[in-house]
Design a protein around this motif. Structure first.
Motif, PDB file in Angstrom:
ATOM      1  N   THR A  52       0.816  -1.342   0.023  1.00  0.00           N
ATOM      2  CA  THR A  52      -0.009   0.022   0.063  1.00  0.00           C
ATOM      3  C   THR A  52       0.968   1.289  -0.108  1.00  0.00           C
ATOM      4  O   THR A  52       2.052   1.228   0.362  1.00  0.00           O
ATOM      5  N   GLU A  53       0.296   2.457  -0.318  1.00  0.00           N
ATOM      6  CA  GLU A  53       0.820   3.575  -0.297  1.00  0.00           C
ATOM      7  C   GLU A  53       0.635   4.136   1.031  1.00  0.00           C
ATOM      8  O   GLU A  53      -0.108   3.666   1.747  1.00  0.00           O
ATOM      9  N   MET A  54       1.085   5.380   1.311  1.00  0.00           N
ATOM     10  CA  MET A  54       1.131   5.881   2.866  1.00  0.00           C
ATOM     11  C   MET A  54       0.619   7.537   2.755  1.00  0.00           C
ATOM     12  O   MET A  54       1.229   7.953   1.674  1.00  0.00           O
ATOM     13  N   LYS A  55      -0.043   7.891   3.734  1.00  0.00           N
ATOM     14  CA  LYS A  55      -0.318   9.209   3.802  1.00  0.00           C
ATOM     15  C   LYS A  55       0.586   9.766   4.704  1.00  0.00           C
ATOM     16  O   LYS A  55       1.423   9.175   5.294  1.00  0.00           O
ATOM     17  N   ARG A  85       2.630  11.895  -5.585  1.00  0.00           N
ATOM     18  CA  ARG A  85       1.396  11.870  -4.933  1.00  0.00           C
ATOM     19  C   ARG A  85       0.351  11.417  -5.817  1.00  0.00           C
ATOM     20  O   ARG A  85       0.259  11.583  -6.910  1.00  0.00           O
ATOM     21  N   ASP A  88      -6.220   9.230  -3.106  1.00  0.00           N
ATOM     22  CA  ASP A  88      -6.827   8.068  -2.545  1.00  0.00           C
ATOM     23  C   ASP A  88      -8.272   7.847  -3.354  1.00  0.00           C
ATOM     24  O   ASP A  88      -9.115   8.739  -3.177  1.00  0.00           O
ATOM     25  N   LYS A  96      -1.888  10.016  -1.176  1.00  0.00           N
ATOM     26  CA  LYS A  96      -1.218   8.865  -0.907  1.00  0.00           C
ATOM     27  C   LYS A  96       0.208   9.151  -1.627  1.00  0.00           C
ATOM     28  O   LYS A  96       0.445   9.877  -2.501  1.00  0.00           O
ATOM     29  N   LYS A  98       3.976   7.396  -3.011  1.00  0.00           N
ATOM     30  CA  LYS A  98       4.414   6.030  -3.322  1.00  0.00           C
ATOM     31  C   LYS A  98       5.975   6.428  -3.818  1.00  0.00           C
ATOM     32  O   LYS A  98       5.861   7.446  -4.466  1.00  0.00           O
TER      33      LYS A  98
END
Length: 154
Positions: A52-55, A85, A88, A96, A98
């Motif tokens: 998953t990507e992160m906030k 960026r 989402d 998000k 990545k």
């Protein structure tokens, strides 16, 4: 508290001051400063573990720094083409982060450089002394954390 001769106290103080002077923890890793390296590795770890990507808020929580600090680092990494960026799809307000393919390459290169530094230290000290050093540093951290906690309780 045990009584220690002044010579031992002075030797410890000198060792800590000399260690601090070398600023090993502030050195660039494969061309990136430690805070950028930590962000890259954090994003990569999350992607590898959870796919998953992160906030920004998640990165900030994980690294225990403020979101504005992470935003500044992300801006630099984005400008360098290492992160991107994305919106989402489940929450259009959330962004998000990545790693780009270039970001993955740079992170792998930086991790290798970081590991080689510590492998070099192990070669220098030997396996047994390296193990002792790791154990002693853990004890030092425990001691100072305990001291800090005791002082806060006053």
């Amino acid at each position: 508290m045990a009584s220690y001769n002044n010579e031992t106290v002075q030797k410890l103080l000198k060792a800590f001051m000399e260690f601090r002077k070398i600023s090993w923890h502030n050195k660039k890793i494969a061309g990136y400063n430690p805070s950028e390296f930590k962000v890259l590795v954090t994003i990569q770890r999350e992607a590898n573990e959870k796919k998953t990507e992160m906030k920004i808020s998640e990165i900030s929580q994980f690294l225990q720094v403020t979101p504005p600090t992470i935003t500044q680092i992300i801006n630099v990494l984005e400008k360098d083409g290492l992160v991107e960026r994305t919106i989402d799809p489940d929450d259009r307000r959330a962004v998000k982060i990545k790693l780009t393919p270039e970001g993955l390459k740079v992170t792998a290169k930086a991790r290798l450089a970081f590991s080689e530094t510590f492998l070099g230290l192990i070669d220098f000290l030997g396996e047994e002394e390296s193990e002792q050093l790791a154990n002693l540093l853990s004890k030092v951290q425990q001691y100072f954390n305990q001291q800090s906690h005791n002082q806060e309780g006053r």
